[in-house]
Design an enzyme around this catalytic site. Structure first.
Site, PDB file in Angstrom:
ATOM      1  N   GLY A 110       0.826  -1.202   0.000  1.00 27.92           N
ATOM      2  CA  GLY A 110       0.000   0.000   0.000  1.00 27.92           C
ATOM      3  C   GLY A 110       0.861   1.254   0.000  1.00 27.92           C
ATOM      4  O   GLY A 110       1.868   1.323   0.703  1.00 27.92           O
ATOM      5  N   ARG A 118       0.655  -5.313  -5.902  1.00 25.03           N
ATOM      6  CA  ARG A 118       0.671  -6.550  -5.123  1.00 25.03           C
ATOM      7  C   ARG A 118       1.280  -7.644  -5.993  1.00 25.03           C
ATOM      8  O   ARG A 118       1.010  -7.724  -7.195  1.00 25.03           O
ATOM      9  CB  ARG A 118      -0.745  -6.951  -4.717  1.00 25.03           C
ATOM     10  CG  ARG A 118      -1.505  -5.866  -3.957  1.00 25.03           C
ATOM     11  CD  ARG A 118      -0.962  -5.632  -2.569  1.00 25.03           C
ATOM     12  NE  ARG A 118      -1.755  -4.654  -1.830  1.00 25.03           N
ATOM     13  CZ  ARG A 118      -1.464  -4.224  -0.605  1.00 25.03           C
ATOM     14  NH1 ARG A 118      -0.391  -4.690   0.012  1.00 25.03           N
ATOM     15  NH2 ARG A 118      -2.234  -3.340   0.002  1.00 25.03           N
ATOM     16  N   ASP A 127       5.180  -4.913   6.072  1.00 22.32           N
ATOM     17  CA  ASP A 127       5.594  -6.248   6.492  1.00 22.32           C
ATOM     18  C   ASP A 127       5.824  -7.192   5.315  1.00 22.32           C
ATOM     19  O   ASP A 127       6.871  -7.849   5.221  1.00 22.32           O
ATOM     20  CB  ASP A 127       4.530  -6.835   7.428  1.00 22.32           C
ATOM     21  CG  ASP A 127       4.902  -8.202   7.956  1.00 22.32           C
ATOM     22  OD1 ASP A 127       5.595  -8.263   8.978  1.00 22.32           O
ATOM     23  OD2 ASP A 127       4.500  -9.216   7.340  1.00 22.32           O
ATOM     24  N   THR A 140       4.334   2.817   5.494  1.00 22.44           N
ATOM     25  CA  THR A 140       2.964   2.344   5.680  1.00 22.44           C
ATOM     26  C   THR A 140       2.255   3.278   6.642  1.00 22.44           C
ATOM     27  O   THR A 140       2.828   3.669   7.669  1.00 22.44           O
ATOM     28  CB  THR A 140       2.917   0.908   6.240  1.00 22.44           C
ATOM     29  OG1 THR A 140       1.590   0.621   6.703  1.00 22.44           O
ATOM     30  CG2 THR A 140       3.893   0.703   7.375  1.00 22.44           C
ATOM     31  N   ASP A 144      -0.130   2.575   8.571  1.00 22.06           N
ATOM     32  CA  ASP A 144      -0.641   1.874   9.757  1.00 22.06           C
ATOM     33  C   ASP A 144       0.281   1.967  10.968  1.00 22.06           C
ATOM     34  O   ASP A 144      -0.132   1.644  12.083  1.00 22.06           O
ATOM     35  CB  ASP A 144      -0.888   0.397   9.440  1.00 22.06           C
ATOM     36  CG  ASP A 144      -2.106   0.184   8.554  1.00 22.06           C
ATOM     37  OD1 ASP A 144      -2.825   1.166   8.298  1.00 22.06           O
ATOM     38  OD2 ASP A 144      -2.323  -0.959   8.113  1.00 22.06           O
ATOM     39  N   ASP A 183       2.740   0.010  11.717  1.00 20.75           N
ATOM     40  CA  ASP A 183       2.723  -1.353  12.261  1.00 20.75           C
ATOM     41  C   ASP A 183       4.014  -2.125  12.041  1.00 20.75           C
ATOM     42  O   ASP A 183       4.004  -3.360  12.008  1.00 20.75           O
ATOM     43  CB  ASP A 183       1.554  -2.140  11.659  1.00 20.75           C
ATOM     44  CG  ASP A 183       1.625  -2.233  10.141  1.00 20.75           C
ATOM     45  OD1 ASP A 183       2.475  -1.551   9.520  1.00 20.75           O
ATOM     46  OD2 ASP A 183       0.833  -3.003   9.547  1.00 20.75           O
ATOM     47  N   ARG A 210      -5.388  -2.715   9.976  1.00 23.01           N
ATOM     48  CA  ARG A 210      -5.812  -4.121   9.957  1.00 23.01           C
ATOM     49  C   ARG A 210      -5.420  -4.845  11.233  1.00 23.01           C
ATOM     50  O   ARG A 210      -6.255  -5.439  11.914  1.00 23.01           O
ATOM     51  CB  ARG A 210      -5.203  -4.833   8.736  1.00 23.01           C
ATOM     52  CG  ARG A 210      -5.630  -6.286   8.577  1.00 23.01           C
ATOM     53  CD  ARG A 210      -4.921  -6.922   7.389  1.00 23.01           C
ATOM     54  NE  ARG A 210      -3.482  -6.880   7.538  1.00 23.01           N
ATOM     55  CZ  ARG A 210      -2.607  -7.224   6.585  1.00 23.01           C
ATOM     56  NH1 ARG A 210      -3.051  -7.603   5.409  1.00 23.01           N
ATOM     57  NH2 ARG A 210      -1.314  -7.163   6.800  1.00 23.01           N
TER      58      ARG A 210
END
Length: 322
Positions: free
Chosen positions: A11, A72, A103, A127, A129, A131, A173
């Protein structure tokens, strides 16, 4: 080291272009040729690789998205498929690869380093996120956070005008940092995250208590990895009769010009990635912890035991939302 490559994967996040710019210019400053891989790992398989010059990254630091594009590429998990990508790097005598992403992107970089010892790999956390273990912040998180805050500030005007409860669904997520930080920033009454078990009955009771003491509206912040905004509204309706509206912020969180914080972070991490390649490091992700540049082996980054979560921020948000 004479040649390196850089790609963006997964992303997109605001600041990726600034990171590519930093990698490119830091490398050229050190007399290293730089090659851009377009369309992420898919582009590596398709040999969509071009040499980058100083001008290639001009007028990019302020742009959202990634001019190298992203895609992707689940087939890259296959060792036989990866060989093709590795050969495309080898035929250009590329010795180092900087992967900007999350990740899954890091896992691809780790496999390349394991299967081709002559190619060093460095991960740069890109990212929204936030994360990725090994870094307090990831590139794009601050911009996405400010996008959410701006959106919710506008939504709150309508919530107040109509005396409604608004449920705001944000990205995240497996990591609820966007919901957590945004929830604290906008004064949300409740923050629902993957990391914390929340009883919807308690959420309903909290909203009801607020109404009884005169509150006209409420904001409930929900991370998509925990439940959808619609599911949250449905569950609340079992315990309390209130007028609710759901706003799913969606992909606007990924777009926009990167904030100053993200431009600086991307520049620092991109430059540090090149420094690590020059020092001989491989299979590590760069990061920033306590405002110091760091590098962490991929194995440690992937270890779930090292997953970060700011319990103190969550507890503070609860205390301030009484």
């Amino acid at each position: 080291m004479k040649k390196i490559a850089v790609l963006t994967s997964g992303g997109d996040s605001p600041g990726m272009n600034a990171a590519v710019r930093a990698v490119t210019r830091k490398a050229i400053y050190n007399n290293i040729e730089v090659y851009g891989v377009y369309q992420g790992y898919q582009g590596l398989l398709n040999d969509n690789i071009e040499k980058l010059e100083l001008g290639s990254v001009g007028d990019t630091i302020q742009r959202g998205g990634t001019f190298l594009y992203s895609a992707r590429c689940p087939e890259f998990k296959d060792a036989d498929v990866r060989k093709k990508g590795i050969e495309n790097l080898r035929k250009r005598d590329i010795e180092g690869l900087v992967v900007i992403g999350g990740d899954g992107s890091y896992r691809g970089a780790q496999r390349i380093s394991e299967e081709c010892k002559e190619i060093q790999t460095i991960g740069v956390p890109g990212t929204i996120d936030n994360d990725i273990n090994g870094s307090d912040f990831t590139i794009g998180f601050d911009t996405a956070l400010n996008t959410i805050i701006d959106s919710v500030d506008k939504i709150r005007d309508t919530a107040s005008s109509h005396a409604r409860t608004f449920i705001i669904e944000v990205m995240g997520r497996d990591c609820g940092d966007l919901a957590l930080w945004a929830g604290l920033s906008v004064g949300a009454e409740t923050i629902i995250l993957p990391e914390v078990n929340v009883d919807i009955k308690d959420v309903a009771e909290k909203i009801d208590n607020g109404i009884k003491r005169g509150k006209k509206h409420s904001i409930v912040m929900v991370a998509e990895g925990c439940m959808s905004g619609e599911a949250c509204a449905k569950e609340l309706s079992k315990y309390i009769n209130i007028d609710t509206r759901v706003s799913v912020l969606g992909h606007i969180q990924r777009g926009g010009s990167p904030s100053g914080a993200d431009r600086v972070l991307a520049s620092r991490l991109g430059g540090h990635a090149v420094e690590l390649l020059l020092s001989g490091k491989t299979a590590v992700g760069v990061g920033i912890m306590n405002n110091e540049l760091t590098d962490t082996p991929f194995d440690e980054i992937f270890n779930a035991k090292n997953q970060k979560f700011e319990h103190s921020i969550y507890n503070l948000a609860k205390e301030l939302s009484i």
